[in-house]
Design a protein around this motif. Structure first.
Motif, PDB file in Angstrom:
ATOM      1  N   HIS A 175       0.895  -1.236   0.103  1.00 19.22           N
ATOM      2  CA  HIS A 175      -0.124  -0.130   0.161  1.00 19.22           C
ATOM      3  C   HIS A 175       0.749   1.228  -0.084  1.00 19.22           C
ATOM      4  N   SER A 214      -2.574  -0.717  -8.801  1.00 18.79           N
ATOM      5  CA  SER A 214      -3.820  -0.807  -7.695  1.00 18.79           C
ATOM      6  C   SER A 214      -4.976   0.582  -7.718  1.00 18.79           C
ATOM      7  N   ASP A 270      -8.005   0.002   7.201  1.00 20.75           N
ATOM      8  CA  ASP A 270      -9.101   0.327   6.355  1.00 20.75           C
ATOM      9  C   ASP A 270     -10.173  -0.318   7.045  1.00 20.75           C
ATOM     10  N   HIS A 309     -13.096   6.195   5.562  1.00 23.10           N
ATOM     11  CA  HIS A 309     -13.052   4.610   5.438  1.00 23.10           C
ATOM     12  C   HIS A 309     -11.702   4.279   6.075  1.00 23.10           C
ATOM     13  N   THR A 321      -8.425  -0.844  -6.765  1.00 25.84           N
ATOM     14  CA  THR A 321      -8.318  -1.709  -5.466  1.00 25.84           C
ATOM     15  C   THR A 321      -7.843  -1.190  -4.332  1.00 25.84           C
ATOM     16  N   PRO A 327     -13.452  -0.684   5.530  1.00 26.23           N
ATOM     17  CA  PRO A 327     -14.356  -1.867   4.784  1.00 26.23           C
ATOM     18  C   PRO A 327     -13.688  -3.064   4.743  1.00 26.23           C
ATOM     19  N   SER A 328     -12.271  -2.967   4.339  1.00 27.21           N
ATOM     20  CA  SER A 328     -11.587  -4.482   3.903  1.00 27.21           C
ATOM     21  C   SER A 328     -11.187  -5.091   5.392  1.00 27.21           C
ATOM     22  N   GLN A 329     -11.001  -4.363   6.572  1.00 27.50           N
ATOM     23  CA  GLN A 329     -10.408  -4.757   7.730  1.00 27.50           C
ATOM     24  C   GLN A 329      -9.038  -5.146   7.462  1.00 27.50           C
ATOM     25  N   GLU A 330      -8.256  -4.270   6.501  1.00 27.52           N
ATOM     26  CA  GLU A 330      -6.752  -4.456   6.422  1.00 27.52           C
ATOM     27  C   GLU A 330      -5.864  -3.672   7.025  1.00 27.52           C
ATOM     28  N   LYS A 389      -6.314   1.268  -1.154  1.00 19.66           N
ATOM     29  CA  LYS A 389      -6.920   1.551   0.071  1.00 19.66           C
ATOM     30  C   LYS A 389      -6.443   3.082   0.337  1.00 19.66           C
TER      31      LYS A 389
END
Length: 1367
Positions: free
Chosen positions: A103, A496, A402, A387, A501, A404-407, A503
């Motif tokens: 990221h 990305s 993040d 987010h 995709t 939404p993705s819990q990342e 974040k």
């Protein structure tokens, strides 16, 4: 004077000041001028800095401040635990960033150097103390430990210094700060409980609030709401108060209302919902939502229009760390196209989310969202956008998450920040520390006032610096990786962004087309920069492998991203020309294209690249790669003739075919070239090489593809070309001669060549092709033409084998059998083939010819033959499988049996056929009877083939014919084999379990007679395993054949022990007599011979003796003492007698061996006869009784040795048992004498103290699990079982936790299972009538033993034995 290691610290206005350790400074020595008027605080703090920096800075270096004392600061961080040590400050500090490159660097981390320097300067010059709290709006306010509030503008200039050190001495440190929404008011909370309000426009003190909450508690939080006259505060007593500001007749007042009392649970975090200007009309904002976090739950309140509790949410029953900090954070988030506030809260490692929304009916709903599990314990929680959350864990690592993705996107190590903690305020040290232990534990990690967020920025307060975190925009994240020369990571991150995709994205269009266009331009820029970087970083000197490795890591990345971006122009027109400058890079680039071409990700190359690719592969011998690439690409821009020549010279046949087909639509030339390669060796009769086989197979596949309309080696032929291609191929195949035919060339060379190469596969190709010719009149003409040519070529030429001819007629028979057949074949041709296949003069390839004829018959070719004539020819040619098929069709099943018997290769299969035939119900009784008769006629042949399978067949299907079969067999050996399989249990292992039957004793006796003749060694085994014979008749048989061992066994079974013993003893004597008759000269070699060649006579004697001893041992159990002595002494006499008669030196070695056997007899008989009787008998014997005792010394010593061994064995066994018993008892005693310690001082059932006030005595029961009960309580719960006046107890609480299955077991089973467990080790009895002092409880620290169950002399201990495995 010590000079600072970091000269960039700004602590003065006009120059860089050196930091000094002030002890005793001489003004004259250092030439310090005299100052008439000392400067004021405002003048010092407002001195202009050399550089004014905005809040967001790229430089992350910290100011160096060595001379700041810890003062009375109560805060500490992981990096400032030794803050009083000056040497600690001299270490260079640098915040280390760790992140997942996937990221990129999500956060931009900056130090507000101007503010940091002025905080340090204020602490040094005007004794402002260390920073304790911070808040951010359009300005930044910093509170200090000496009661000051420093307000900085956006340029980091000090605008206001609010308060004085004198005020700080009275109120204590600033413990909380809050700025209202329009940045006009500042609320300051203090450690001693006061609250002040300041006007940020002019620095005027507006209010001093001293009675808003109970005295003696510190202010933990003070927060403005969105209403300008409403705020909330939270004190160290855990209470929350509402502050309403009024101005009546020019007087500013403040009314306080308790929202939550700390007596109901201490609140340690409050967070009102703030809406920005764009959301001020949101339907939820009118309620002035306030979130409270206590130590056990979350509360959501609505302050307006009236106080209302909207939600209570407990953290859960999971036990958590008592030092975990409750955290709250609000954020407006777009959910399902509507924007609503979400509350994030946590305590421990789980973040929960609550969505608050108002429906169309006006009802407020609080909806729980998906929770997020962390792998850390957070101490601060902030939203940085809708987010993304930023949290700091207990190890002072900043984590970007993040939602939404819990990342987890990035981790930044902030230990060098020296974060300010609010521990002293939570412990209320300034007011005497009157707080609960739970709140004090939470305060160990509390840093609420050190973290503040505003408009996408999160600010962190350290002891000597202020740090700010904001999200980088997408372009900055990419550029940051490029600055670190991480081009591959930058490309991955940019891709990305391109695909949507990524974040935590900032600064990109939401429209996908615009987004991709912008990002693609950036990626092109990166790719060109990456090309230049790869060429610049290439090692100029060294091994060529190093350079290749360098470009192999870089070039595929360029190709991959150009293909992803669909920018072939960039790849071939801009990147490739730059790489051509380096020969190694050029080669790697061309090689890297191959996998993309094979995967059809690249379908077309520019002409220069294509030429370079083929040239490079050809120069480096990579011809397989050339072929693989050619068949996947458009080759219209190549020199066809040159490429074809290169392919032919290098045996690239697939590529050559592809070039002809795709380049010039020529489908015939490839066949001509391939036929030129394989025709000569086939016509000359030479064996084909591997290369020729490969060419032939490719030719067959190519022809098949062309006739089926498929392109070779992949794809499909254009539909408009398919008829033309088929016509060209057929016309080529049926050519009478080749183009350059020699005079000796036979007609139809191409079909002839394919038939010689692989007849079956060529005919298969034609068969597949004929399937598509149903409605094509022209194609049907070609079909008949090819069939006529096939017949002419194969029948007029003797070079073809029967198998090849058979393949042709099998092919023809299949075509003729089709319902829509249009072929015509002369019937005489089939007769001619039949005569050829069944010719008795043609002995070779017998199996092959028979198989061909079978295939013809199975596919329906028999309709082309006359059946009678076919059967006669098959019988003459000994084609028994063909005959079998013909007889089966005529229902002559008995003749099928003859076919199996005559076929030497299939005789074993006859048994399966007969069994299946007789077992099936599809045949008539007459048909089955014919097969039964035929089977009985050939019973001798069947036994000779396989007696086991014959026996199984007879038992299942001919059980009533056994006696007649035995009579018909006539030959004794055949009868022996049959009866052995039928009657001997050891021979029935291969039989079907149902193939076992009972027969009369006469057959068993017949088998015994035959066994005596053919296999005497198996007689005794059979007699032992069988019971179906008569003793008297069998004894006569064994006596007739003089098998004494078998006769003795039968006599013993009959009960004639004397007769059996006499017979065995006679046999033993005869064997020993033969032993001495052999003589010394003959005996010695016999002992040395191999036992497999000649059995040692001494071994024979030993075996017979073992049989006699075994008989004596069996018989001794049923005889009295006198009879046993008679039996054993007869045997002993038999062993000793030969030794009396043979004492010559030549017989010494035999006597020695006999004495060993005699010793064995003595050892065996000592179990049944007393040793003194045996010794007395030995001494009376003439052999041992005369002369000195040296003769019997060996025997006596042997007996004594046996006695000593048995005595030692008995003693050892006894010692082992005693040791094991002692170990068991000692562990049992240790386990049952162990003291028990109860967890609580009350009963776990009634929850009353274990000493309840009552008159009578009361028993208490303690288990090793620590649970304590009153005896009466346990009896009421029925957890004891009475047996033999002793109660067996089980712990009620432990039993309940084991589940319903264990609780539902019968009481006896439960009692048994718990009687062996340490959990039910003991129960103790205590008399509760004791003095009042003792009644204070057994946990009374003043009397640790008095009143306890261990002190009472009347306590009774009753034990239950534990398992030995427990310690």
């Amino acid at each position: 004077m010590a000079e600072s290691p970091d000269s960039r610290s700004l602590v003065a206005a006009s120059s860089l000041l050196n930091v000094m350790e002030i002890e005793a400074i001489d003004d004259k020595e250092f030439d310090i001028p005299q100052v008439d008027t000392p400067p004021t605080l405002e003048s010092i703090l407002n001195e202009p800095e050399d550089e004014d920096e905005p809040f967001i800075l790229e430089d992350t270096c910290l100011v160096n401040t060595e001379n700041i004392d810890a003062y009375s600061c109560e805060t500490s961080s992981l990096a400032s635990s030794d803050s009083g040590d000056r040497s600690h400050f001299k270490r260079r500090r640098k915040v280390v960033e760790t992140n997942a490159i996937e990221h990129g660097f999500v956060l931009r981390h900056s130090v507000l150097k101007g503010i940091s320097a002025q905080i340090v300067s204020a602490a040094d010059k005007v004794d402002s103390g260390l920073p304790t709290a911070i808040t951010i709006s359009s300005v930044i306010a910093v509170g200090t430990s000496h009661g000051l509030a420093l307000v900085f503008d956006q340029n980091q200039a000090l605008r206001l210094c609010l308060g004085t050190t004198a005020l700080g001495a009275e109120y204590g440190a600033v413990s909380a700060l809050s700025i209202n929404h329009d940045c006009t008011r500042l609320l300051c909370g203090f450690a001693k409980g006061q609250i002040t309000m300041w006007d940020l426009a002019n620095g005027k003190l507006l209010r001093t609030i001293t009675d808003a909450h109970p005295p003696g508690t510190a202010i933990l939080h003070v927060k403005f709401t969105d209403l300008p006259t409403l705020a909330v505060c939270n004190d160290s007593g855990g209470s929350v108060f509402e502050l309403s500001f009024r101005r009546v007749m020019g007087m500013r007042t403040c009314e306080s209302r308790c929202l939550f009392s700390g007596s109901k649970g201490e609140v340690c975090c409050v967070e009102p919902l703030h809406a920005g200007p764009e959301l001020k009309h949101h339907p939820v904002t009118q309620y002035s939502l306030l979130a409270l976090a206590s130590l056990t739950k979350i509360l959501l309140l609505g302050l307006r229009p009236s106080l209302k509790v909207w939600l209570t949410f407990p953290y859960g029953k999971i036990q958590m760390d008592p030092t975990s900090v409750p955290l709250l954070a609000w954020q407006f988030v777009a959910v399902q196209k509507t924007i609503n506030p979400i509350l994030a809260f946590c305590r421990g490692d789980t973040i929960h989310f609550l969505l608050v929304k108002k429906d169309e009916s006006g009802t407020i709903h609080v909806i729980k969202q998906r929770q997020f599990q962390l792998n850390c314990d957070p101490i601060s929680l902030s939203w940085i956008n809708s987010h993304t959350l930023v949290l700091m864990d207990s190890r002072e690592k900043l984590r970007v998450v993040d939602r939404p993705s819990q990342e987890e996107l990035e981790v930044v190590d902030m230990t060098e920040l020296q974060l300010v903690y609010n521990s002293s305020n939570f412990k209320s040290l300034a007011t005497g520390g009157n707080v609960s232990q739970a709140l004090a534990l939470v305060g160990e990690r509390a840093c609420f006032q050190s973290v503040s967020s505003y408009s996408g920025q999160v600010i962190y307060l350290g002891t000597k610096s202020v740090h700010i975190m904001i999200l980088r925009n997408w372009r900055e994240r990419v550029d940051h990786l490029l600055k670190q020369e991480k081009c591959i990571e930058a490309l991955s991150l940019a891709w990305s962004f391109h695909e949507g995709t990524a974040k935590a994205v900032l600064g990109l269009y939401e429209d996908p087309a615009k987004r991709k266009c912008v990002v693609a331009d950036k990626m092109v820029e990166i790719l060109l920069q990456y090309v230049n970087h790869s060429l610049k970083k290439c090692p100029e000197q060294g091994k060529i492998q190093v350079m290749e490795h360098h470009f192999q890591d870089m070039v595929p990345v360029m190709v991959d991203y150009c293909i992803l971006l669909q920018r072939m122009d960039l790849l071939f027109n801009e990147i490739y020309p730059r790489l051509v400058e380096n020969s190694v890079a050029r080669g790697v680039f061309l090689e890297s294209l191959e996998p993309y071409i094979l995967n059809e990700r690249i379908g077309c190359l520019t002409a220069p690249v294509m030429r370079d690719l083929l040239s490079y592969f050809h120069e480096n011998g990579m011809m397989e790669s050339v072929e693989g690439c050619l068949v996947h690409m458009d080759i219209t821009n190549l020199d066809i003739k040159q490429v074809v020549k290169m392919c032919w010279d290098n045996q690239l046949y697939d590529a050559m075919i592809y070039v002809f087909n795709s380049g010039i639509n020529d489908y015939v030339s490839p066949m001509e070239k391939l036929f030129q390669a394989i025709c000569p060796p086939l016509h000359e009769g030479k064996p084909l090489t591997d290369e020729h086989v490969v060419i032939g197979n490719k030719l067959l596949v190519y022809i098949s593809c062309c006739l089926a309309g498929r392109a070779y080696p992949l794809g499909d032929i254009s539909e408009d070309l398919v008829p033309q291609v088929k016509k060209q191929v057929f016309e080529f195949l049926i050519r009478l001669h080749s183009v350059e035919a020699a005079q000796e060339e036979e007609v139809y060379p191409f079909i002839r060549t394919l038939l010689h190469f692989d007849t079956q596969e060529f005919l298969n190709v034609l068969a597949l092709t004929f399937e598509d010719f149903k409605n094509d009149k022209k194609a049907l003409e070609y079909q008949q033409r090819i069939v006529d040519i096939l017949l002419k070529v194969m029948l007029d030429n003797s070079d073809f084998t029967p198998s090849q001819v058979g393949c042709l007629f099998t092919f023809l028979a299949r075509q003729l059998a089709k319902p829509d057949n249009t072929l015509f074949v002369n019937r005489k041709l089939f007769d001619q083939v039949l005569e050829f296949l069944c010719s008795p003069d043609y002995d070779s390839r017998h199996t092959e010819r028979q198989q061909v004829l079978l295939e013809l018959m199975q596919i329906g070719g028999v309709v082309q033959f006359e059946e009678g004539h076919l059967l006669d020819l098959a019988e003459k040619a000994e084609f028994y499988q063909v005959c079998e098929l013909m007889y089966d069709r005529k229902h002559h099943y008995d003749k099928v049996v003859d076919c199996y018997l005559k076929d030497s290769l299939r005789k074993e299969e006859l048994f399966t056929y007969i069994h299946s035939f007789l077992s099936m119900s599809d045949y008539t009784s007459d048909e089955k009877q014919s097969v039964r008769v035929k089977t009985l006629q050939h019973i001798k042949d069947l036994v000779n083939i396989n007696p086991v399978k014959t026996t199984e067949l007879i038992v299942v299907h001919f059980s009533d014919k056994v006696q007649s079969i035995v009579t018909d067999l006539q030959d004794d050996y055949l009868v022996f084999q049959f009866l052995m399989c039928l009657l001997d249990p050891s021979s029935r292992e291969g039989l079907n379990p149902q193939a076992v039957m009972k027969v009369g004793p006469h057959l068993n006796e017949l088998l015994v007679d035959l066994l005596c003749q053919f296999s005497p060694q198996q007689v005794i085994t059979f007699l032992k395993m069988s019971r179906d014979y008569r003793l008297e008749e069998t004894i006569q048989i064994t006596e007739k054949h003089k098998l004494h061992e078998a006769t003795a066994y039968l006599l013993e079974k009959k009960g004639d022990l004397h007769g059996a013993f006499e017979l065995l003893l006679q046999t033993l004597k005869e064997k020993m007599q033969k032993l001495f008759l052999k003589g010394p000269a003959a005996d010695k070699p016999s002992f040395e011979k191999n036992a497999s060649e000649v059995q040692n006579p001494f071994q024979i004697v030993e075996e017979v003796l073992n049989d006699v001893i075994a008989f004596c041992q069996r018989s001794s159990y049923s005889l009295n003492l006198q009879q046993r002595e008679t039996l054993w002494f007869y045997l002993l006499e038999a062993m000793m007698s030969p030794q009396k008669l043979h004492k010559s030196p030549d017989d010494r070695h035999i006597s020695k061996m006999l004495k060993e056997l005699t010793m064995d007899v003595l050892n065996r008989m000592s179990s049944f006869i007393a040793p003194p009787v045996i010794i007395q008998r030995i001494l009376q014997d003439p052999v041992y009784g005369k002369g000195n005792l040296s003769e019997i010394k060996t025997l006596i010593i042997g007996m004594l040795d046996t006695f000593n061994y048995e005595q030692t064995l008995l003693e050892t066994t006894t010692n082992l048992l005693n040791t094991d018993l002692h170990w068991s008892l000692s562990h049992l005693r240790k386990a049952v004498s162990r003291g028990l310690y109860p967890r609580l001082d009350h009963c776990n059932i009634c929850l009353q103290h274990y000493k309840r006030p009552q008159e009578s005595e009361e028993e208490i029961i303690i288990f090793s699990c620590g649970h304590l009960y009153h005896c009466q309580c346990l009896q009421r719960k029925e957890t004891c079982v009475l047996g033999k006046k002793i109660y067996s107890w089980s712990c009620y609480k432990c039993m309940s936790s084991h589940g319903s299955q264990q609780a539902d077991k019968p009481s006896s089973e439960t009692s048994q299972s718990h009687s062996i467990s340490l959990a039910q080790l003991a129960f103790l009895t205590e008399h509760t009538h004791s003095d009042s002092k003792e009644g204070a409880g057994f946990l009374n620290p003043a009397h640790p033993l008095r009143g306890s169950i261990y002190y009472n002399d009347n306590s009774q201990l009753k034990l239950s034995p534990p398992p030995l495995v427990e310690e």
